[in-house]
Design an enzyme around this catalytic site. Sequence first.
Site, PDB file in Angstrom:
ATOM      1  N   LYS A   1       0.818  -1.217   0.000  1.00 43.66           N
ATOM      2  CA  LYS A   1       0.000   0.000   0.000  1.00 43.66           C
ATOM      3  C   LYS A   1       0.857   1.276   0.000  1.00 43.66           C
ATOM      4  O   LYS A   1       2.075   1.222   0.181  1.00 43.66           O
ATOM      5  CB  LYS A   1      -0.957  -0.025   1.192  1.00 43.66           C
ATOM      6  CG  LYS A   1      -1.978  -1.173   1.122  1.00 43.66           C
ATOM      7  CD  LYS A   1      -2.866  -1.067  -0.113  1.00 43.66           C
ATOM      8  CE  LYS A   1      -4.110  -1.923  -0.047  1.00 43.66           C
ATOM      9  NZ  LYS A   1      -3.865  -3.381  -0.147  1.00 43.66           N
TER      10      LYS A   1
HETATM   11  C1  LIG Z   1     -10.075  -2.594  -1.517  1.00 42.33           C
HETATM   12  C2  LIG Z   1      -9.439  -3.311  -0.363  1.00 42.33           C
HETATM   13  N1  LIG Z   1     -10.086  -3.348   0.810  1.00 42.33           N
HETATM   14  C3  LIG Z   1      -9.553  -3.956   1.892  1.00 42.33           C
HETATM   15  C4  LIG Z   1      -8.321  -4.580   1.830  1.00 42.33           C
HETATM   16  C5  LIG Z   1      -7.795  -5.288   3.045  1.00 42.33           C
HETATM   17  O1  LIG Z   1      -6.671  -4.674   3.552  1.00 42.33           O
HETATM   18  P1  LIG Z   1      -5.782  -5.402   4.671  1.00 42.33           P
HETATM   19  O2  LIG Z   1      -4.888  -6.350   3.982  1.00 42.33           O
HETATM   20  O3  LIG Z   1      -5.031  -4.273   5.342  1.00 42.33           O
HETATM   21  O4  LIG Z   1      -6.724  -6.067   5.614  1.00 42.33           O
HETATM   22  C6  LIG Z   1      -7.621  -4.566   0.628  1.00 42.33           C
HETATM   23  C7  LIG Z   1      -6.308  -5.227   0.548  1.00 42.33           C
HETATM   24  O5  LIG Z   1      -5.680  -5.384  -0.439  1.00 42.33           O
HETATM   25  C8  LIG Z   1      -8.173  -3.918  -0.497  1.00 42.33           C
HETATM   26  O6  LIG Z   1      -7.536  -3.887  -1.676  1.00 42.33           O
END
Ligand SMILES: Cc1ncc(COP(=O)(O)O)c(C=O)c1O
Length: 403
Positions: free
Chosen positions: A188
Amino acid sequence: MTLKTAGIQIPFHRADLGEEEIAAVTEVIRSGWLTMGPKTIQFEEEFARYVNAPHAVAVSSCTAALHLALDAIGLRPGDEVLVPTTTFTATAEVMTYLGCRPVFVDVDPETLNIDPRDAEQRITSRTRAIIPVHLAGQPCDMSEIHALAEQRNLRVIEDAAHALPAAYRGKPVGSLSEFTAFSFYATKTLTTGEGGMITTENATAADRMRMMRLHGIERDGWKRYTAEGSWHYAIHEAGYKYNFTDLQAALGLVQLRKCDAMWQARRHIAERYTRAFQAAEGLQPPIVRKDRQGSWHLYVLRLNLEKLAISRNQFIDQLAQRGIGASVHFIPLHLQPYYQREFGYRPGDFPNAESQYVRSISLPIYPTMSEEEVEQVIDAVTSMANHAMRPSPVGQHATAPTA
Ligand SMILES: Cc1ncc(COP(=O)(O)O)c(C=O)c1O
């Protein structure tokens, strides 16, 4: 982190981490306090200031952030929540933790973000909330979403996993809705390896989320091993183990200070890509709305398949042969076996999401890309697209083949 496979010279992603991050993490190790503590509090305060949010709660992931927000609004089994089908599974999976139903919504074929008009058609008496996802970091149409939420009494939880920093009509994402969830996953725009943040304007919800992220123990439960804390603690709910750590916060604080510079670097790459790709008939650069500023977490190029004699998958394979990593965001959730089995979704349910999915390619875009690497990607993509153009029938304009 470098996502590298054999023969790939330009990986899909490479994190921007350096000596400053190493020194910050080392300092935390030397301090002897590794888990959630003063650095986490400092990171929450600085993050809240950065996105202009009244409250910020650091958690173990964006998935945890979304789950805690759904818990804070008091979702009950059988409730429904609107989510775009074009997203990562985390956005929809969290509501199943609470026995709720993800109701998928089609996307705007231009921005790939949730289509508020389609969302409206899918509201029932059980719909409680909507989770707009700022795909690739371009904010959704928040004024339409807020108007719909107000009219139909829905809570708004933004999935801003891709959207740091981003702004809608001059206001930062993180300050627009009741809740906004961010991700600090390894790929990210701000990374702490794993991690997330939930911002909110709702002080009561912020208190509950602080409690629920650490086993339902009262707000300052993390202090019980500090000099100022007490051994005594009270458990108010069956909470979760979703807390952040000071090791992550140390990384996050350095990354937050670099966030604007890293955004400028990605924006510069996006501008170079768009300038080059808009000249090629077979390519469609991302469509950016004028009232929004995207984070450029992803650069989603679309292939004009009607004009090209190559599929998206072949295009990605050929890029790999030229040493360039690429990806796809996302396979629509209604095409996934789990959501089909549990909720009865079928291919064909969301035509915009499907028609855009088969033509989408996410290209490398990150601050540590050199000018030469950007040039290499541009050369490869444009030459492959130009080479794959279908010949126009003599005396006619090219026509779209039937599917
Ligand atoms: C659109 C979206 N929402 C939520 C997430 C979840 O993030 P995390 O891995 O920090 O839980 C991601 C992860 O790639 C994502 O692309």
